[in-house]
Design an enzyme around this catalytic site. Structure first.
Site, PDB file in Angstrom:
ATOM      1  N   GLY A 232       0.777  -1.236   0.000  1.00 25.14           N
ATOM      2  CA  GLY A 232       0.000   0.000   0.000  1.00 25.14           C
ATOM      3  C   GLY A 232       0.806   1.282   0.000  1.00 25.14           C
ATOM      4  O   GLY A 232       0.380   2.280   0.582  1.00 25.14           O
ATOM      5  N   ALA A 235      -1.205   3.981  -1.812  1.00 27.74           N
ATOM      6  CA  ALA A 235      -2.386   4.311  -1.009  1.00 27.74           C
ATOM      7  C   ALA A 235      -1.999   5.180   0.180  1.00 27.74           C
ATOM      8  O   ALA A 235      -2.727   6.115   0.545  1.00 27.74           O
ATOM      9  CB  ALA A 235      -3.068   3.023  -0.530  1.00 27.74           C
ATOM     10  N   GLU A 258       4.263   5.844 -12.405  1.00 28.50           N
ATOM     11  CA  GLU A 258       3.668   4.529 -12.673  1.00 28.50           C
ATOM     12  C   GLU A 258       2.214   4.633 -13.120  1.00 28.50           C
ATOM     13  O   GLU A 258       1.772   3.894 -13.995  1.00 28.50           O
ATOM     14  CB  GLU A 258       3.772   3.664 -11.425  1.00 28.50           C
ATOM     15  CG  GLU A 258       3.371   2.211 -11.644  1.00 28.50           C
ATOM     16  CD  GLU A 258       3.630   1.363 -10.417  1.00 28.50           C
ATOM     17  OE1 GLU A 258       3.960   0.179 -10.585  1.00 28.50           O
ATOM     18  OE2 GLU A 258       3.491   1.870  -9.299  1.00 28.50           O
TER      19      GLU A 258
END
Length: 514
Positions: A232, A235, A258
């Protein structure tokens, strides 16, 4: 230089000197000053100490002067006396005494200066002339290549940026600073922190325990956040960027190498509106969810968040864009996702490890130059997966940083994200503690503070990190958002994508990074 001196030099030297004339015009030089510097270095005891960090052999335009300075450098490095006799002897040992005009010319250098009082001032002029010659040579080579239509212009721009960066790094020197003004700056910073309600000296992230540990992200720091795929990383920085930009109005810039800016914004919408990523992508929202989307997305409008999704971003492009963002938009922090996708095109390296080392070093330099924190995400190598089973065996270590040990050296803070549930395949740890949704933010290196683990909650459905105690009742394991599987694990409903639906049952190393 007068004609007599020129005639004393061998013909080969005079021919070499003519080659230094460029395009029908003479390159910037002052051979009389060069000779005055050399003479002063042989007269004054401490003169070399004053100029050794200003001049190098290449700084001298005249080849003979360059060889004499090389002899002086050799003597200085071995802490031997520097005078007419020792320099003459060193030139003889180097086999270059006849090339420079013999002992007579060396002795004449000392007779042309009365003292070395102005040697540092003269040395700086010689260094400036050398820098001007470097820039002229650089510009001329780029001009020739630009006229050649077989060269790709984008590649040429990358090469030009790389060469110019090399020149600037070799020649930029920062003077020392007396401590008094620095103490004043430190007191001002302490007072500013005391006046803040948060009591933090740096930028607040919204993750309270992390802010207490670091006192906020500090200016000029390079922060590395590393993890294996599926832990993550993206995130986390998106959750943090949302907190900073939306909750605290801190201007944030994200360089996403990315993902596209649309993918990134979709994740932000899922994060802020608390709607599953799959529904955001498919648009299959219920009327209630549409209302929720329209009501909460208003928080993102006008947020001081800037996204750049240039793929394969070079360190030189980043420097240019970062300076503009700070100057024009007052950006306070840069986030790069992720470091291994950057390049240093235009420069040659023996290995990818050397290139990554140069990138990490340049990021630290950029953080100091702009006086803002820079956060760079990084991949970990596969050694994590090969270690023993269980929570502790899979915890990342500094040695797991991928491709370069220089990343650890250059960074002020190195952090890891670790989710025990991913490796344990169980809802409880050895102490029978419920670890579902638990994410450990591990501060493994902290140059100016303590290291520790910070517990956070990861809500996979929304790709969001929260404080561990935040909305605890809402995200309890009995909520509709998750359910217990028969095998003791759990799966999250409304996952971000079909692949991510199996994030607890897929083998390690095969997980998408969210």
């Amino acid at each position: 230089m007068d004609n007599k001196t020129n005639q004393r030099r061998p013909a080969s030297q005079r021919q070499q000197q003519q080659l230094y004339d460029y395009g029908g015009r003479q390159l910037p030089r002052d051979t009389e000053l060069e000779e005055a510097v050399l003479g002063a270095l042989m007269l004054e005891k401490d003169a070399y100490t004053n100029v050794c960090d200003i001049l190098k052999a290449e700084s001298f335009y005249e080849p003979a002067n360059r060889k004499i300075y090389e002899a002086i450098q050799t003597l200085g490095a071995s802490q031997q006396p520097i005078d007419m006799l020792t320099v003459t002897e060193q030139l003889r040992l180097n086999g270059t005494l006849d090339e420079v005009g013999g002992p007579v010319f060396v002795s004449e250098l000392t007779s042309r200066v009365a003292s070395g009082a102005h040697v540092e001032y003269h040395a700086r002029i010689v260094a400036q002339k050398y820098l001007a010659r470097e820039l002229i040579t650089f510009a001329s080579e780029i001009e020739k290549k630009a006229f050649d239509e077989s060269n790709d212009v984008d590649d040429l721009m990358q090469e030009a940026e790389g060469r110019l960066f090399e020149i600037s790094q070799r020649n930029v020197k920062k003077d020392v600073t007396q401590i008094d003004p620095v103490i004043g700056n430190a007191i001002d910073q302490i007072q500013a922190a005391a006046n803040r309600t948060s009591g933090l000296s740096g930028l607040e992230t919204g993750f309270h325990n992390l802010d207490k540990l670091t006192s906020g992200w500090q200016n000029s720091d390079l922060i590395i956040i590393a993890a294996r795929p599926a832990m993550g990383k993206t995130a986390f920085v998106l959750s943090m960027a949302k907190n900073m930009a939306v909750n605290y109005s801190t201007p944030v810039a994200i360089f996403s190498l990315e993902m596209s800016n649309l993918q990134l914004v979709n994740r932000l919408i899922s994060n802020v509106c608390e709607l599953p990523g799959e529904k955001i992508k498919s648009g299959q929202l219920t009327p209630v969810e549409w209302d929720q989307l329209m009501a909460r997305i208003k928080h993102l409008y006008g947020a001081p968040m800037f996204i750049d999704d240039t793929p394969s971003l070079s360190i030189f492009e980043l420097r240019t864009k970062a300076r503009r963002l700070v100057r024009e938009h007052g950006v306070k922090i840069l986030i790069i996702d992720y470091l291994q996708l950057m390049n240093a095109s235009g420069m040659k390296f023996g290995s990818r490890e050397q290139e990554v080392s140069m990138i990490s070093r340049s990021l630290k330099q950029l953080a100091k130059e702009l006086n803002i924190p820079i956060i760079a995400l990084s991949q970990l190598n596969r050694s994590v997966e090969s270690r023993g089973e269980g929570k502790e065996g899979k915890r990342p270590q500094l040695s797991d940083l991928r491709e370069s040990g220089a990343i650890e050296q250059d960074a002020d803070i190195v952090c890891f994200i670790h989710r025990p549930e991913y490796y344990m395949r169980s809802s409880h740890d050895a102490m029978d503690r419920d670890i579902r949704g638990l994410a450990e933010f591990i501060v493994a290196k902290h140059r100016s503070g303590a290291v520790d683990d910070v517990e956070m909650r990861f809500r996979a459905a929304f790709a969001r990190f929260e404080n561990w105690t935040e909305n605890e009742a809402e995200v309890s394991m009995g909520s509709a958002e998750s359910k217990i599987n028969g095998g003791g694990g759990f799966a999250v409903e409304n996952p971000l994508s079909g692949d991510e639906a199996d994030f607890l049952t897929a083998p390690p190393g095969e997980m998408p990074d969210f």
